[in-house]
Design an enzyme around this catalytic site. Structure first.
Site, PDB file in Angstrom:
ATOM      1  N   ASN A 137       0.916  -1.397  -0.085  1.00  0.00           N
ATOM      2  CA  ASN A 137      -0.057   0.017  -0.131  1.00  0.00           C
ATOM      3  C   ASN A 137       0.916   1.320  -0.028  1.00  0.00           C
ATOM      4  O   ASN A 137       1.972   1.364   0.486  1.00  0.00           O
ATOM      5  CB  ASN A 137      -0.835  -0.014   1.160  1.00  0.00           C
ATOM      6  CG  ASN A 137      -0.649   0.688   2.357  1.00  0.00           C
ATOM      7  OD1 ASN A 137      -0.554   2.063   2.402  1.00  0.00           O
ATOM      8  ND2 ASN A 137       0.167   0.047   3.374  1.00  0.00           N
ATOM      9  N   SER A 154       5.132   5.533   8.863  1.00  0.00           N
ATOM     10  CA  SER A 154       4.653   5.251   7.476  1.00  0.00           C
ATOM     11  C   SER A 154       5.805   5.678   6.376  1.00  0.00           C
ATOM     12  O   SER A 154       6.248   6.545   6.334  1.00  0.00           O
ATOM     13  CB  SER A 154       3.193   5.991   7.419  1.00  0.00           C
ATOM     14  OG  SER A 154       2.910   5.872   5.734  1.00  0.00           O
ATOM     15  N   ASN A 188       4.793   6.175   3.355  1.00  0.00           N
ATOM     16  CA  ASN A 188       4.132   6.919   2.212  1.00  0.00           C
ATOM     17  C   ASN A 188       4.083   8.333   2.537  1.00  0.00           C
ATOM     18  O   ASN A 188       3.280   8.972   1.578  1.00  0.00           O
ATOM     19  CB  ASN A 188       2.933   6.053   1.892  1.00  0.00           C
ATOM     20  CG  ASN A 188       3.153   4.694   1.806  1.00  0.00           C
ATOM     21  OD1 ASN A 188       3.871   4.341   0.714  1.00  0.00           O
ATOM     22  ND2 ASN A 188       2.288   4.102   2.525  1.00  0.00           N
TER      23      ASN A 188
HETATM   24  C1  LIG Z   1      -3.691  -0.553   3.613  1.00  0.00           C
HETATM   25  C2  LIG Z   1      -3.063  -0.483   4.788  1.00  0.00           C
HETATM   26  C3  LIG Z   1      -2.911   1.035   5.269  1.00  0.00           C
HETATM   27  C4  LIG Z   1      -2.272   1.102   6.533  1.00  0.00           C
HETATM   28  N1  LIG Z   1      -2.326   2.391   6.882  1.00  0.00           N
HETATM   29  C5  LIG Z   1      -1.637   2.692   8.208  1.00  0.00           C
HETATM   30  C6  LIG Z   1      -1.794   3.734   8.700  1.00  0.00           C
HETATM   31  O1  LIG Z   1      -2.681   4.583   8.264  1.00  0.00           O
HETATM   32  N2  LIG Z   1      -1.315   4.278   9.926  1.00  0.00           N
HETATM   33  C7  LIG Z   1      -0.324   3.085  10.641  1.00  0.00           C
HETATM   34  O2  LIG Z   1       0.234   3.482  11.328  1.00  0.00           O
HETATM   35  N3  LIG Z   1      -0.349   1.876   9.933  1.00  0.00           N
HETATM   36  C8  LIG Z   1      -0.970   1.626   8.723  1.00  0.00           C
HETATM   37  N4  LIG Z   1      -0.541   0.427   8.154  1.00  0.00           N
HETATM   38  C9  LIG Z   1       0.115  -0.596   8.709  1.00  0.00           C
HETATM   39  C10 LIG Z   1      -0.418  -1.396   9.912  1.00  0.00           C
HETATM   40  O3  LIG Z   1      -1.088  -0.987  10.934  1.00  0.00           O
HETATM   41  C11 LIG Z   1       0.275  -2.685  10.414  1.00  0.00           C
HETATM   42  O4  LIG Z   1       1.428  -1.844  11.119  1.00  0.00           O
HETATM   43  C12 LIG Z   1       1.032  -3.394   9.040  1.00  0.00           C
HETATM   44  O5  LIG Z   1       0.324  -3.445   8.055  1.00  0.00           O
HETATM   45  C13 LIG Z   1       1.860  -4.718   9.540  1.00  0.00           C
HETATM   46  O6  LIG Z   1       1.048  -5.350  10.169  1.00  0.00           O
HETATM   47  P1  LIG Z   1       0.054  -6.654   9.281  1.00  0.00           P
HETATM   48  O7  LIG Z   1       1.305  -7.635   8.501  1.00  0.00           O
HETATM   49  O8  LIG Z   1      -0.596  -7.450  10.232  1.00  0.00           O
HETATM   50  O9  LIG Z   1      -0.753  -5.996   8.098  1.00  0.00           O
HETATM   51  C14 LIG Z   1      -1.492   0.139   7.064  1.00  0.00           C
HETATM   52  C15 LIG Z   1      -1.435  -1.040   6.472  1.00  0.00           C
HETATM   53  C16 LIG Z   1      -1.953  -1.473   5.378  1.00  0.00           C
HETATM   54  C17 LIG Z   1      -1.795  -2.758   4.746  1.00  0.00           C
END
Ligand SMILES: Cc1cc2nc3c(=O)[nH]c(=O)nc-3n(C[C@H](O)[C@H](O)[C@H](O)COP(=O)(O)O)c2cc1C
Length: 340
Positions: free
Chosen positions: A111, A175, A177
């Site tokens: 993402n 982040s 991004n």
């Molecule tokens: C589509 C998407 C959007 C995300 N947006 C944020 C965000 O706005 N803020 C944030 O701290 N982490 C964001 N994350 C990161 C997640 O909170 C998490 O740290 C990361 O995906 C790792 O966990 P996972 O492997 O269980 O997905 C986002 C992840 C995804 C997939």
């Protein structure tokens, strides 16, 4: 077959963001349902961390419910806590689409959403109607147009509006991004940021509200050590590790080329598991119990969650696995934890 089992083939045939919006549209209908009930979870799963009591150690990571629109649903699914956001002080659209890509065969998400946010005022309004009995964290970021040197002003502006409506606040400096955001993890930038936020917390008479910091998995061991010392010395309440990774090396060929072809963004899900765990273990060793840590990154089942807790994490969060496995994953993880 459960509802998600029936919906999944439809959702996965749609463009990922359209699927997300459709799932949220359905979720909002479910939230309006008066008979929505939370599942019973064993009292054995209860956890205390940074002065808060959590019904279970499993939470929803930031980024899924950026605007706090589905809190009753997360509660009904059985999550012990939900981290809303990232919320930016002012509304902003985020990056142009496409900006969200799924690779179901690998349990991987790419993402580059770039903090699409309705802004802190709108989200704060919604938090006034939040359901009781669910721990809610507010994850804060800065607007894209705000220069790095003024980042503290953005976090403070968002904090003023969001903090009164949540149980804890997480500062997102990880982040990939938002250009320059991760530079705030450098000790010389991090120290004034944390001090400035703790000062504001005091001024608002909210000294007892936990303040956490969310870190990236792409930090060298010596950087992690330095960050841990700054965090402990500052007096914040805990760390969250990890956010998504920029490292394409966690994906094997031939998938890697396909991922690279999609362009910039952070990777999450199963391929992140080993890297996130290594980073967390390093942080936990450096912390020596001085602050609690929320484990996040690649957790996908009860064994992963149990492993993170056994490593020393106080709580855990999931995101990507929920997209691939569906809402029943929450109950299955709880069942697995109870058996252990
Ligand atoms: C589509 C998407 C959007 C995300 N947006 C944020 C965000 O706005 N803020 C944030 O701290 N982490 C964001 N994350 C990161 C997640 O909170 C998490 O740290 C990361 O995906 C790792 O966990 P996972 O492997 O269980 O997905 C986002 C992840 C995804 C997939």
């Amino acid at each position: 077959m459960n509802l998600y089992g029936a919906l999944r083939p439809v959702l996965f045939r749609l463009d990922p963001e359209t699927a997300h919006n459709l799932a949220f549209w359905l979720g909002e209908r479910v939230c309006a349902w008066p008979r929505l009930r939370s599942p019973e979870v064993s009292a054995h799963l209860r956890r205390d961390a940074f002065g808060l009591s959590f019904p279970t150690p499993l939470g929803l990571a930031a980024g899924l419910d950026k605007g706090a629109t589905l809190l009753p649903l997360w509660k009904a699914l059985g999550f012990g806590h939900v981290e809303i956001g990232t919320v930016t002080p002012w509304p902003q659209p985020g990056n142009p689409r496409p900006r969200l890509f799924r690779f179901p065969e690998a349990g991987l998400i790419l993402n580059r959403m770039g903090f699409n946010s309705e802004g802190a005022a709108v989200v704060a309004g919604r938090l006034r109607h939040r359901p009781a009995g669910l721990v809610v964290g507010g994850n804060l970021g800065k607007n894209k147009e705000t220069p790095e040197a003024q980042a503290l002003d953005d976090y403070r502006a968002a904090y003023r509006l969001i903090a009164p409506g949540v149980d804890y606040v997480a500062l997102n400096v990880s982040s990939p991004n938002t250009p320059g955001l991760r530079n705030l993890q450098a000790p010389e930038a991090l120290k004034p940021l944390l001090e400035g936020m703790l000062k504001l917390r005091s001024e608002m008479g909210m000294d007892r509200q936990p303040l956490l910091l969310k870190l990236a998995p792409d930090l060298a061991p010596e950087d992690l050590d330095a960050i841990v010392e700054v965090a402990v010395a500052s007096g914040i309440s805990g760390l969250i590790a990890t956010n998504t990774t920029l490292d394409r090396g966690i994906v094997e060929e031939p998938l890697r080329s396909r991922v690279e072809a999609k362009g910039a963004g952070g990777l999450s899900g199963t391929p992140l598991k080993a890297k996130a765990r290594e980073v967390r273990r390093h942080i936990l060793t450096a912390l020596r119990g001085r602050l609690p840590l929320i484990a996040c990154g690649g957790l996908g089942n009860a064994e992963d969650v149990q492993g993170a807790l056994a490593d020393g994490a106080a709580l855990t969060q999931i995101y990507s696995a929920l997209i691939f496995e569906g809402p029943s994953l929450v109950g299955r993880i709880h069942q697995g934890l109870e058996q252990k």
